[in-house]
Scaffold this motif. Structure first.
Motif, PDB file in Angstrom:
ATOM      1  N   GLU A 614       0.820  -1.206   0.000  1.00 16.72           N
ATOM      2  CA  GLU A 614       0.000   0.000   0.000  1.00 16.72           C
ATOM      3  C   GLU A 614       0.861   1.267   0.000  1.00 16.72           C
ATOM      4  O   GLU A 614       0.421   2.327  -0.470  1.00 16.72           O
ATOM      5  N   LEU A 615       2.055   1.148   0.540  1.00 17.37           N
ATOM      6  CA  LEU A 615       2.915   2.316   0.721  1.00 17.37           C
ATOM      7  C   LEU A 615       4.365   1.870   0.724  1.00 17.37           C
ATOM      8  O   LEU A 615       4.688   0.784   1.222  1.00 17.37           O
ATOM      9  N   VAL A 616       5.228   2.711   0.170  1.00 22.06           N
ATOM     10  CA  VAL A 616       6.674   2.491   0.260  1.00 22.06           C
ATOM     11  C   VAL A 616       7.269   3.588   1.130  1.00 22.06           C
ATOM     12  O   VAL A 616       7.050   4.782   0.885  1.00 22.06           O
ATOM     13  N   LEU A 617       8.004   3.175   2.150  1.00 19.42           N
ATOM     14  CA  LEU A 617       8.823   4.094   2.930  1.00 19.42           C
ATOM     15  C   LEU A 617      10.248   3.958   2.404  1.00 19.42           C
ATOM     16  O   LEU A 617      10.862   2.892   2.535  1.00 19.42           O
ATOM     17  N   GLU A 637       3.749  -1.483  14.628  1.00 20.97           N
ATOM     18  CA  GLU A 637       3.164  -1.734  15.957  1.00 20.97           C
ATOM     19  C   GLU A 637       1.730  -1.206  16.063  1.00 20.97           C
ATOM     20  O   GLU A 637       0.861  -1.843  16.650  1.00 20.97           O
ATOM     21  N   ASP A 638       1.478  -0.035  15.493  1.00 16.32           N
ATOM     22  CA  ASP A 638       0.192   0.628  15.692  1.00 16.32           C
ATOM     23  C   ASP A 638      -0.797   0.378  14.570  1.00 16.32           C
ATOM     24  O   ASP A 638      -2.009   0.589  14.743  1.00 16.32           O
ATOM     25  N   LEU A 639      -0.310  -0.041  13.388  1.00 11.52           N
ATOM     26  CA  LEU A 639      -1.195  -0.312  12.260  1.00 11.52           C
ATOM     27  C   LEU A 639      -0.725  -1.599  11.578  1.00 11.52           C
ATOM     28  O   LEU A 639      -0.283  -1.610  10.439  1.00 11.52           O
ATOM     29  N   PRO A 640      -0.824  -2.725  12.298  1.00 10.53           N
ATOM     30  CA  PRO A 640      -0.218  -3.976  11.821  1.00 10.53           C
ATOM     31  C   PRO A 640      -0.828  -4.521  10.545  1.00 10.53           C
ATOM     32  O   PRO A 640      -0.203  -5.349   9.869  1.00 10.53           O
ATOM     33  N   ASP A 641      -2.042  -4.097  10.201  1.00 11.39           N
ATOM     34  CA  ASP A 641      -2.660  -4.639   8.986  1.00 11.39           C
ATOM     35  C   ASP A 641      -2.278  -3.841   7.739  1.00 11.39           C
ATOM     36  O   ASP A 641      -2.709  -4.172   6.639  1.00 11.39           O
ATOM     37  N   ALA A 642      -1.480  -2.786   7.870  1.00  7.77           N
ATOM     38  CA  ALA A 642      -1.022  -2.023   6.706  1.00  7.77           C
ATOM     39  C   ALA A 642       0.136  -2.742   6.029  1.00  7.77           C
ATOM     40  O   ALA A 642       1.002  -3.331   6.684  1.00  7.77           O
ATOM     41  N   SER A 643       0.154  -2.699   4.698  1.00  9.91           N
ATOM     42  CA  SER A 643       1.210  -3.343   3.918  1.00  9.91           C
ATOM     43  C   SER A 643       2.223  -2.272   3.495  1.00  9.91           C
ATOM     44  O   SER A 643       1.936  -1.436   2.640  1.00  9.91           O
ATOM     45  N   ILE A 644       3.382  -2.335   4.114  1.00 11.28           N
ATOM     46  CA  ILE A 644       4.383  -1.280   3.912  1.00 11.28           C
ATOM     47  C   ILE A 644       5.728  -1.907   3.544  1.00 11.28           C
ATOM     48  O   ILE A 644       6.178  -2.851   4.195  1.00 11.28           O
ATOM     49  N   ARG A 645       6.337  -1.357   2.506  1.00 12.54           N
ATOM     50  CA  ARG A 645       7.671  -1.793   2.074  1.00 12.54           C
ATOM     51  C   ARG A 645       8.691  -0.721   2.439  1.00 12.54           C
ATOM     52  O   ARG A 645       8.423   0.476   2.320  1.00 12.54           O
ATOM     53  N   VAL A 646       9.873  -1.147   2.878  1.00 16.79           N
ATOM     54  CA  VAL A 646      10.977  -0.235   3.174  1.00 16.79           C
ATOM     55  C   VAL A 646      12.057  -0.423   2.109  1.00 16.79           C
ATOM     56  O   VAL A 646      12.528  -1.539   1.878  1.00 16.79           O
ATOM     57  N   VAL A 647      12.423   0.683   1.463  1.00 12.46           N
ATOM     58  CA  VAL A 647      13.450   0.676   0.421  1.00 12.46           C
ATOM     59  C   VAL A 647      14.561   1.621   0.841  1.00 12.46           C
ATOM     60  O   VAL A 647      14.302   2.770   1.223  1.00 12.46           O
ATOM     61  N   LEU A 737       0.536   8.042   7.017  1.00 15.00           N
ATOM     62  CA  LEU A 737      -0.864   7.850   7.413  1.00 15.00           C
ATOM     63  C   LEU A 737      -1.817   8.628   6.521  1.00 15.00           C
ATOM     64  O   LEU A 737      -2.957   8.188   6.282  1.00 15.00           O
ATOM     65  N   GLU A 738      -1.389   9.772   6.036  1.00  9.41           N
ATOM     66  CA  GLU A 738      -2.245  10.522   5.116  1.00  9.41           C
ATOM     67  C   GLU A 738      -2.577   9.697   3.878  1.00  9.41           C
ATOM     68  O   GLU A 738      -3.670   9.807   3.316  1.00  9.41           O
ATOM     69  N   HIS A 739      -1.662   8.867   3.436  1.00  8.92           N
ATOM     70  CA  HIS A 739      -1.874   8.061   2.229  1.00  8.92           C
ATOM     71  C   HIS A 739      -2.469   6.694   2.549  1.00  8.92           C
ATOM     72  O   HIS A 739      -2.855   5.970   1.627  1.00  8.92           O
ATOM     73  N   LEU A 740      -2.545   6.345   3.809  1.00 11.08           N
ATOM     74  CA  LEU A 740      -3.156   5.079   4.219  1.00 11.08           C
ATOM     75  C   LEU A 740      -4.569   5.272   4.747  1.00 11.08           C
ATOM     76  O   LEU A 740      -5.295   4.303   5.008  1.00 11.08           O
ATOM     77  N   PRO A 745      -9.202   3.095   8.875  1.00 15.43           N
ATOM     78  CA  PRO A 745      -9.942   4.112   9.641  1.00 15.43           C
ATOM     79  C   PRO A 745      -9.166   4.673  10.830  1.00 15.43           C
ATOM     80  O   PRO A 745      -9.440   5.788  11.276  1.00 15.43           O
ATOM     81  N   ARG A 746      -8.223   3.889  11.380  1.00  7.21           N
ATOM     82  CA  ARG A 746      -7.490   4.362  12.558  1.00  7.21           C
ATOM     83  C   ARG A 746      -6.410   5.390  12.204  1.00  7.21           C
ATOM     84  O   ARG A 746      -5.810   5.990  13.096  1.00  7.21           O
TER      85      ARG A 746
END
Length: 782
Positions: A614-617, A637-647, A737-740, A745-746
């Motif tokens: 969903e997002l790339v950091l 920790e706070d949004l564990p269901d978000a799919s985030i990649r670190v590059v 978070l603005e893009h998620l 909803p959290r």
């Protein structure tokens, strides 16, 4: 043949004639018929004023080569006097050897004149296409320090350096006069400066030309030189300068002989220099249409600028050219007569054939030690074994210094910042160069030291350019904030390298690498003045084939990066690395793979579901890497269901499209890292504009939201500086978070919490004067 054409004078007369022809004529170059407008070049370009003086110096140096077999490299500060250098190269036959179309006959001279200041020909200044040169001289001020760089560790070489009196007014030249105090006569060659006082710059007198002989003598003796003043304004013959050059050479060899004899050398060697007074534009018409020309600034560029439209000027030009009596200097086929060529050395001793001027052919690969003994292990896990990147690098550089002690082809130049940047371990293998005695306390000084420290970035860069261009290797560590002092030198050198790559006979030289440390994000104690990451922006405006920008995130990636760049040729590179203990993220093999890719996904820090997140950091730089990983950990920790990649990006230019930069990633790899429509929050070490510039041409660059330095600074704590510029972990998480928010909803609630937390931390650090423990003791917990 008149008696006047015997001796050295015919050679210089021929050189002056050719230089004037190059500026003015494209036909009738030997004046075998009356001069007409159609013989003129459509545009008259060039600088006549300095040419006669350069020809005097060249002729005197030729005599030194002929009589003493001196090994001479010529560095010409007033590079806009290129017609003079071309004239000498043509007369000595170097032009013909490099390009038979420029043969020593009438056809070759016509072709040389046709090419000078013509499309796809020779530019108005010296350039890599001109044999025997390693310095353009287009931007004044850098010749003298470059000459010293070429003399270092070359014990048989005499580097003659012409410094124009306009150039002598510049700050870089003023600093470079002190370079003699760093030149070891036992292990290095010598520099013989010619301060050419012809009185004027573009439109006013020069400062040095207004000084008396007494003032000049006192000034340069104060600098530590032994000046010889030659005034040819009243005695225009050649012998006075020839004798002064021979006398200076005798003084140089005496200094070197004593230093190499095993006896105690002179504690303060006073190297000779020559101050040459001559007329500006010597030989040009004295006066035309009521305007004085010879001996005034009106001869600086093209003395007769209206020659196309003014018959009086056309006649004056013809009279000027015929005053050299070309019919006595060239035979019917346009070849220089023997009385002219008798003043030219032959073969490899010609100044234009000096091997050091094409130093890539002298270059040998640097003896690089293996990295494994110096690499940092991951110990208790990623981010839990701190190491100082530059301290780790220093151990490896120390071994390079040891390995090159015999062949002496590696040096480090630094503006008094080696210890501050935690690279001083190299002093275990060599000393700080210094040939003059120092009263008071000092450490690690050595006459033959190969660390060059002087508080002049210009001098450091000149040293390194001359050293690299004459076939050696080196490194330029400096404070990031003050690298921009040499922005203009970077500009000139990058252009030189770009053009060098287009000259088929030039071999590539070792790349020039800046190691920028004492980065502004760490604050130290210096504040806003020491926050300036803009050197990157300047570099990426240069031709992509000769530039590279690297931001290794830890010690091992710094080692791998430097191993690559110290083995590379033909580029200018910037490496940004921290000097304080920092987290170690990658083992050596991982670091090699990461650096080879230029950028890669750090799967161990990512939290992905599905084929595309969903997002790339993304992050580029040591401090941004820490903040990005801390933000990733917060979101995990706070949004564990978000799919985030670190590059992580180590080679900044990998972001550019492959058709715009040789380091650019192919489109398929770029999509594999950053997706196609995925929002990317990229934390960057420098100004965001640099990243946006590189991303131009990639599909959907608008989805990249780049955070970086935005000129918000003061003397504060590291976290406060990050927050002020919107690059702290909390600001990155907020942007993510603005893009998620559309899927989670959290997200708004978490955003409010992160913003409030950030503000509390900033309020607390203002009360205590230091960053809270949760920032300073944070460790990766993934």
């Amino acid at each position: 043949m008149s008696q006047e054409t015997t001796g050295p004078e015919p050679y210089r007369r021929a050189a002056d004639y050719i230089a004037a022809v190059l500026i003015h004529l494209r036909e009738n170059v030997l004046l075998k018929e009356p001069l007409r407008r159609e013989h003129l070049k459509p545009r008259l370009l060039g600088h006549w004023g300095t040419c006669p003086g350069i020809n005097r110096v060249y002729a005197a140096l030729d005599r030194l080569v002929l009589e003493r077999d001196a090994d001479v490299l010529l560095v010409t500060g007033p590079g806009h006097g290129a017609p003079a250098v071309h004239a000498n190269l043509w007369l000595e036959g170097t032009h013909a050897d490099v390009d038979p179309a420029l043969g020593r006959d009438g056809a070759g001279l016509r072709e040389l004149s046709r090419r000078y200041c013509a499309p796809d020909g020779f530019p108005s200044h010296l350039s890599p296409a001109v044999p025997g040169t390693l310095h353009e001289g287009g931007e004044l001020g850098y010749a003298l320090s470059t000459a010293f760089g070429a003399a270092l560790d070359a014990p048989g070489r005499l580097v003659a350096c012409v410094v124009g009196d306009g150039e002598a007014e510049t700050g870089p030249t003023a600093g470079a006069w002190h370079a003699s105090k760093y030149l070891d006569p036992a292990t290095s060659g010598a520099v013989l400066p010619f301060l050419h006082l012809n009185g004027y710059k573009i439109s006013s007198p020069t400062v040095f030309a207004t000084m008396s002989d007494s003032e000049l003598t006192h000034l340069f003796r104060g600098y530590g030189w032994d000046p010889r003043i030659v005034d040819v304004t009243s005695d225009p013959g050649d012998e006075s300068l020839v004798e002064a050059v021979a006398d200076a050479h005798s003084a140089i060899t005496a200094i070197q002989r004593q230093a190499r004899s095993g006896t105690e050398p002179s504690p303060r060697p006073a190297w000779p220099m020559i101050v040459l007074r001559s007329l500006k534009g010597e030989g040009a018409p004295v006066e035309v249409e009521g305007r004085r020309i010879e001996g005034t600034f009106h001869s600086h560029q093209v003395p007769l600028a209206d020659v196309h439209d003014d018959p009086v000027q056309l006649r004056a030009l013809e009279a000027w050219l015929r005053s050299y009596r070309p019919e006595e200097l060239f035979d019917e086929d346009g070849r220089p007569v023997p009385e002219v060529t008798a003043g030219c050395p032959e073969g490899r001793r010609r100044i234009g054939m000096q091997p050091a001027a094409d130093g890539g052919r002298l270059r040998r690969p640097l003896d690089l030690p293996p990295l494994a003994p110096y690499a940092v292990g991951l110990g208790e896990g990623r981010g839990r074994s701190p190491a100082g990147p530059t301290e780790v690098l220093a151990e490896w550089l120390t071994e390079i210094m040891r390995r090159t002690a015999g062949r002496r082809d590696f040096r480090i130049v630094s503006p008094d910042e080696l210890a501050s940047n935690k690279l001083d371990a190299v002093l275990r293998a060599t000393g700080r160069a210094c040939t003059w005695p120092v009263e008071g306390y000092a450490e690690d000084l050595s006459r033959d030291g190969r660390v060059m420290e002087v508080l002049s970035e210009h001098t450091c860069q000149g040293w390194l350019q001359g050293y690299l261009q004459s076939g050696r290797h080196g490194l330029f560590p400096t404070y990031e904030a003050f690298a921009s002092v040499v922005d203009s030198m970077l500009n000139q050198y990058a252009k030189w390298l770009k053009m060098s790559g287009e000259v088929p006979w030039r071999a590539p030289v070792s790349s020039l690498t800046y190691l920028l440390t004492s980065e502004g994000w760490r604050q130290e104690h210096n504040g806003y003045s020491h926050q300036g990451p803009g050197f990157i922006n300047n570099l990426i405006t240069k031709k992509s084939t000769v530039t590279g920008v690297y931001l290794p995130p830890d010690a091992n990636t710094l080692l791998v990066t430097m191993e690559r760049l110290l083995d590379e040729t033909g580029k200018v590179n910037v490496v940004v690395a921290g000097k304080h203990e920092a987290a170690q993220w990658l083992g050596l093999d991982e670091a090699r793979a990461h650096c080879a890719a230029g950028a890669s996904t750090w799967a161990w820090a990512s939290h992905e579901r599905g084929e595309e997140p969903e997002l790339v950091l993304a992050c580029a730089g040591g401090i941004p890497t820490v903040e990005t990983l801390a933000a990733a950990q917060l979101l995990r920790e706070d949004l564990p269901d978000a799919s985030i990649r670190v590059v992580n990006i180590v080679d900044l230019c990998a972001l550019a499209p492959a058709d715009r930069h040789p380091n650019g990633m192919p489109d398929d790899r770029f999509r594999a890292l950053f997706g196609t429509d995925t929002p990317v929050v990229l934390d960057f070490h420098g100004y965001p504009s640099a990243v946006h510039q590189l991303l131009h041409g990639r599909p959907r660059p608008d989805r990249f939201h780049v955070r970086g330095y935005v000129e918000e600074g003061t003397t504060t704590t590291p976290y406060d500086l990050l927050a002020a510029n919107g690059t702290s972990r909390h600001d990155l998480a907020l942007t993510a978070l603005e893009h998620l928010a559309a899927r989670h909803p959290r997200a708004p609630e978490l955003g409010d919490r992160y913003a409030a937390h950030r503000d509390r931390l900033r309020a607390e650090l203002r009360r205590t004067g230091e960053d809270p423990a949760e920032i300073t003791t944070w460790r990766w917990g993934g």
